[in-house]
Enzyme design. Sequence first.
Site, PDB file in Angstrom:
ATOM      1  N   ASP A 145       0.862  -1.191   0.000  1.00 16.12           N
ATOM      2  CA  ASP A 145       0.000   0.000   0.000  1.00 16.12           C
ATOM      3  C   ASP A 145       0.895   1.236   0.000  1.00 16.12           C
ATOM      4  O   ASP A 145       2.116   1.136   0.078  1.00 16.12           O
ATOM      5  CB  ASP A 145      -0.929  -0.006   1.228  1.00 16.12           C
ATOM      6  CG  ASP A 145      -0.152   0.175   2.528  1.00 16.12           C
ATOM      7  OD1 ASP A 145       0.848  -0.547   2.715  1.00 16.12           O
ATOM      8  OD2 ASP A 145      -0.505   1.043   3.351  1.00 16.12           O
ATOM      9  N   HIS A 438       1.449  -9.126  -3.036  1.00 13.57           N
ATOM     10  CA  HIS A 438       0.432  -8.094  -2.763  1.00 13.57           C
ATOM     11  C   HIS A 438       1.171  -6.756  -2.740  1.00 13.57           C
ATOM     12  O   HIS A 438       1.633  -6.294  -1.693  1.00 13.57           O
ATOM     13  CB  HIS A 438      -0.254  -8.380  -1.417  1.00 13.57           C
ATOM     14  CG  HIS A 438      -1.383  -7.434  -1.105  1.00 13.57           C
ATOM     15  ND1 HIS A 438      -2.680  -7.664  -1.499  1.00 13.57           N
ATOM     16  CD2 HIS A 438      -1.415  -6.258  -0.428  1.00 13.57           C
ATOM     17  CE1 HIS A 438      -3.460  -6.673  -1.083  1.00 13.57           C
ATOM     18  NE2 HIS A 438      -2.699  -5.801  -0.424  1.00 13.57           N
ATOM     19  N   ASP A 482       1.015 -18.090  -3.032  1.00 17.25           N
ATOM     20  CA  ASP A 482       1.525 -17.005  -3.880  1.00 17.25           C
ATOM     21  C   ASP A 482       0.365 -16.412  -4.669  1.00 17.25           C
ATOM     22  O   ASP A 482       0.146 -16.750  -5.824  1.00 17.25           O
ATOM     23  CB  ASP A 482       2.618 -17.569  -4.814  1.00 17.25           C
ATOM     24  CG  ASP A 482       3.202 -16.478  -5.694  1.00 17.25           C
ATOM     25  OD1 ASP A 482       3.018 -15.279  -5.377  1.00 17.25           O
ATOM     26  OD2 ASP A 482       3.858 -16.833  -6.703  1.00 17.25           O
ATOM     27  N   GLU A 491       2.263 -10.047   1.133  1.00 17.61           N
ATOM     28  CA  GLU A 491       2.566  -8.624   0.927  1.00 17.61           C
ATOM     29  C   GLU A 491       4.068  -8.421   1.108  1.00 17.61           C
ATOM     30  O   GLU A 491       4.796  -9.355   1.475  1.00 17.61           O
ATOM     31  CB  GLU A 491       1.756  -7.749   1.913  1.00 17.61           C
ATOM     32  CG  GLU A 491       1.845  -6.265   1.557  1.00 17.61           C
ATOM     33  CD  GLU A 491       0.794  -5.374   2.236  1.00 17.61           C
ATOM     34  OE1 GLU A 491      -0.080  -5.882   2.962  1.00 17.61           O
ATOM     35  OE2 GLU A 491       0.865  -4.146   2.012  1.00 17.61           O
TER      36      GLU A 491
HETATM   37  O1  G3I Z   1       1.513 -12.160  17.905  1.00 17.03           O
HETATM   38  C1  G3I Z   1       0.121 -12.459  17.848  1.00 17.03           C
HETATM   39  C2  G3I Z   1      -0.147 -13.839  18.394  1.00 17.03           C
HETATM   40  O2  G3I Z   1       0.252 -13.903  19.736  1.00 17.03           O
HETATM   41  C3  G3I Z   1      -1.639 -14.146  18.241  1.00 17.03           C
HETATM   42  O3  G3I Z   1      -1.908 -15.440  18.715  1.00 17.03           O
HETATM   43  C4  G3I Z   1      -2.002 -14.018  16.770  1.00 17.03           C
HETATM   44  C5  G3I Z   1      -3.467 -14.314  16.483  1.00 17.03           C
HETATM   45  O4  G3I Z   1      -4.304 -13.247  16.697  1.00 17.03           O
HETATM   46  O5  G3I Z   1      -1.700 -12.733  16.304  1.00 17.03           O
HETATM   47  C6  G3I Z   1      -0.353 -12.340  16.429  1.00 17.03           C
HETATM   48  O6  G3I Z   1      -0.281 -10.980  16.056  1.00 17.03           O
HETATM   49  C7  G3I Z   1      -0.414 -10.612  14.712  1.00 17.03           C
HETATM   50  C8  G3I Z   1       0.649  -9.586  14.461  1.00 17.03           C
HETATM   51  O7  G3I Z   1       0.491  -9.051  13.188  1.00 17.03           O
HETATM   52  C9  G3I Z   1       2.037 -10.198  14.562  1.00 17.03           C
HETATM   53  O8  G3I Z   1       3.021  -9.218  14.351  1.00 17.03           O
HETATM   54  C10 G3I Z   1      -1.793 -10.050  14.461  1.00 17.03           C
HETATM   55  O9  G3I Z   1      -2.778 -11.053  14.530  1.00 17.03           O
HETATM   56  C11 G3I Z   1      -1.855  -9.421  13.107  1.00 17.03           C
HETATM   57  O10 G3I Z   1      -3.090  -8.781  12.894  1.00 17.03           O
HETATM   58  C12 G3I Z   1      -0.745  -8.415  12.953  1.00 17.03           C
HETATM   59  O11 G3I Z   1      -0.697  -8.042  11.633  1.00 17.03           O
HETATM   60  C13 G3I Z   1      -0.138  -6.807  11.289  1.00 17.03           C
HETATM   61  C14 G3I Z   1      -1.008  -6.233  10.182  1.00 17.03           C
HETATM   62  O12 G3I Z   1      -0.414  -5.080   9.667  1.00 17.03           O
HETATM   63  C15 G3I Z   1      -2.418  -5.940  10.624  1.00 17.03           C
HETATM   64  O13 G3I Z   1      -2.435  -4.963  11.573  1.00 17.03           O
HETATM   65  C16 G3I Z   1       1.281  -7.063  10.772  1.00 17.03           C
HETATM   66  O14 G3I Z   1       2.153  -7.433  11.835  1.00 17.03           O
HETATM   67  C17 G3I Z   1       1.806  -5.824  10.088  1.00 17.03           C
HETATM   68  O15 G3I Z   1       3.041  -6.136   9.490  1.00 17.03           O
HETATM   69  C18 G3I Z   1       0.810  -5.337   9.046  1.00 17.03           C
HETATM   70  O16 G3I Z   1       1.271  -4.191   8.474  1.00 17.03           O
HETATM   71  C19 G3I Z   1       0.627  -3.784   7.283  1.00 17.03           C
HETATM   72  C20 G3I Z   1       0.151  -2.358   7.522  1.00 17.03           C
HETATM   73  O17 G3I Z   1      -0.880  -2.372   8.475  1.00 17.03           O
HETATM   74  C21 G3I Z   1      -0.279  -1.687   6.233  1.00 17.03           C
HETATM   75  N1  G3I Z   1       0.756  -1.797   5.232  1.00 17.03           N
HETATM   76  C22 G3I Z   1       1.129  -3.150   4.927  1.00 17.03           C
HETATM   77  C23 G3I Z   1       1.631  -3.876   6.144  1.00 17.03           C
HETATM   78  C24 G3I Z   1       2.054  -5.315   5.848  1.00 17.03           C
HETATM   79  O18 G3I Z   1       1.024  -6.203   5.637  1.00 17.03           O
HETATM   80  O1  9MR Z   2      -3.650  -3.594   0.552  1.00 15.55           O
HETATM   81  C1  9MR Z   2      -3.878  -3.569   1.953  1.00 15.55           C
HETATM   82  C2  9MR Z   2      -2.637  -4.056   2.671  1.00 15.55           C
HETATM   83  O2  9MR Z   2      -1.569  -3.186   2.448  1.00 15.55           O
HETATM   84  C3  9MR Z   2      -2.919  -4.256   4.143  1.00 15.55           C
HETATM   85  O3  9MR Z   2      -1.831  -4.906   4.751  1.00 15.55           O
HETATM   86  C4  9MR Z   2      -4.171  -5.073   4.344  1.00 15.55           C
HETATM   87  C5  9MR Z   2      -4.542  -5.246   5.798  1.00 15.55           C
HETATM   88  O4  9MR Z   2      -4.749  -4.060   6.435  1.00 15.55           O
HETATM   89  O5  9MR Z   2      -5.251  -4.509   3.661  1.00 15.55           O
HETATM   90  C6  9MR Z   2      -5.061  -4.422   2.277  1.00 15.55           C
HETATM   91  O6  9MR Z   2      -6.175  -3.843   1.704  1.00 15.55           O
HETATM   92  C7  9MR Z   2      -7.308  -4.666   1.578  1.00 15.55           C
HETATM   93  C8  9MR Z   2      -8.361  -4.266   2.574  1.00 15.55           C
HETATM   94  O7  9MR Z   2      -7.926  -4.467   3.900  1.00 15.55           O
HETATM   95  C9  9MR Z   2      -9.639  -5.029   2.321  1.00 15.55           C
HETATM   96  N1  9MR Z   2     -10.064  -4.870   0.973  1.00 15.55           N
HETATM   97  C10 9MR Z   2      -9.078  -5.307  -0.012  1.00 15.55           C
HETATM   98  C11 9MR Z   2      -7.802  -4.532   0.148  1.00 15.55           C
HETATM   99  C12 9MR Z   2      -6.768  -5.044  -0.843  1.00 15.55           C
HETATM  100  O8  9MR Z   2      -7.056  -4.621  -2.091  1.00 15.55           O
END
Ligand code: G3I
Ligand code: 9MR
Length: 509
Positions: A145, A438, A482, A491
Amino acid sequence: MKSVHINQMGYRPHDIKKAVIPEKSASFCVLRVCDEESVYEGTAGEGVEYAVGGESVRVADFSGITDVGEYMICAGGKRSHAFKIGDDPYAGLRTALLDFFNFQKCGVDVECGTWSHPACHAEPATVYGLPIKKDVSGGWHDAGDYGRYIVVAAKAVADLLFANELAQKRDDNLLDTVWFELEWMLKMQDEKSGGVYHKVSCHNFNALNEMPHHEKNELVLSPISATATATFAATMALASRSFPQKRDELLNVARRAWAWCIANPDAPNFANPEGITTGGYGDRDDKDERFWAACALFAATGESAFHEFIKASEIYTGLGWANVGTYGIVSYLYHARQFSDVQLAARMKDALHTLCKKIMHEYRIDPYGISLGDDYKWGSNMTVANNAMTLLLARPFAQLSEEYTQAAWEHLHYLLGRNPLSQSYITGFGANPPKYPHHRPSEAVGAPMPGMVVGGPNKFITQDPALKEYCEGNPPAKCYIDHAHSFAGNEVTIYWNSPVYFMAAVLGV
Ligand code: G3I
Ligand code: 9MR
Ligand code: ZN
């Protein structure tokens, strides 16, 4: 799908070389690709039941093969992908890992072959809830994103700067690459209070196939947070060492951010404000970020106020975006030496040692040579790389430093294909790399940009629609698909590339 797994880029002649093969075959051979001649027949190790991969496997050691060439491993009638043994099997990898940061640039024209695009997101952003606009152009898009978020920028910058300091050979363009991000971070600080805005993004994510310059919605600065402000202070203090000509400016902004942290001891944890749904990077706890900031400022200035703060703090660990304590420990142990407190330093070394002991324990019992145990969650490849980075950072204080180095290599072999799916997790590298990351520019163009580390297997398959559809019932290490819709497994991000770049630079790849 392959069932004989190797690093698909290969090995250097005198490296330890191990393949993972199915348990049912106790013997294996090494085939030379050019004439299909078997150049080595060996007996693999004991069978291991590997629950996280849902399989039983053996480790096949072929370190004895040192002749340069192209090979395959065969076992029980199955073959691995072809790989090289050569002096420079990883050619291009490290450069590509670093180039990614330049390809993710925002606010300027980006030259990147078919993914090139004119300047994007250059207009001023609205300060959330206020009729005020602020110029925050520049920086790197976070991921697939186009949001730009401070806490993860801090991790990425720190990884690259530590990599630069510890690299066997430095990359000429690293400091220029990093400076681009720092300039953006500087703009994210509020002139008045010294606090730092958590992020800048549109209200919502845009379509997956939209190029950066086509996202034209309003840009919004989300509120100032303690985690953003503290990691900003830490990063600027760290950067003051790498950019001596900017030292005063960087230390000055770091001090202002620190003052904000001291004035706001109970700042609420960041959560997306109403109407904003882009990445949150919320954190339960800002104490480790404050710890890192104090350590980095102390290392940079030697001033006792920072030392007193550290002495009164708990010691924290972690190299993730939510847990950052290890950056503080390393700042203190590597760079605050002339002022440091011997007992406090010993406690920090103990904390590092405890962490390494756990990593090494998992590594020793894992046939693939990594240290996740069953901890396969969103961004598991970052945990793989962070663990390797932890070991490499701990080497000066460790007795087992050679084994730590070897463990870090094994972690790299995993990322490049020696894993239960024979999947290289870096676009453009290895025989079976991700083709559908992604990543919006890759989707817009219809081809994966090279040099990107994907998130990797995630056993919490309900976190995205593709994992849910394709990975039902898979064991943790195989919860990966993939597919471009798999944002929780496929992603890419700046802070997943950065620790892998650290590994490459420090291992001398
Ligand atoms: O560590 C817990 C674990 O203890 C638990 O049992 C498990 C189940 O709920 O979750 C684990 O945590 C997860 C965490 O990542 C680990 O780092 C969360 O569920 C999970 O929701 C969280 O995801 C993060 C995600 O954003 C959603 O918030 C990712 O770390 C983080 O890298 C990701 O970042 C996104 C940005 O929001 C937007 N840009 C892209 C980026 C990468 O996907
Ligand atoms: O593209 C988004 C990605 O960067 C984020 O990690 C992810 C979770 O927050 O969300 C993706 O966006 C999706 C959105 O959450 C739900 N609708 C589809 C989007 C992807 O096109
Ligand atoms: Zn942009």
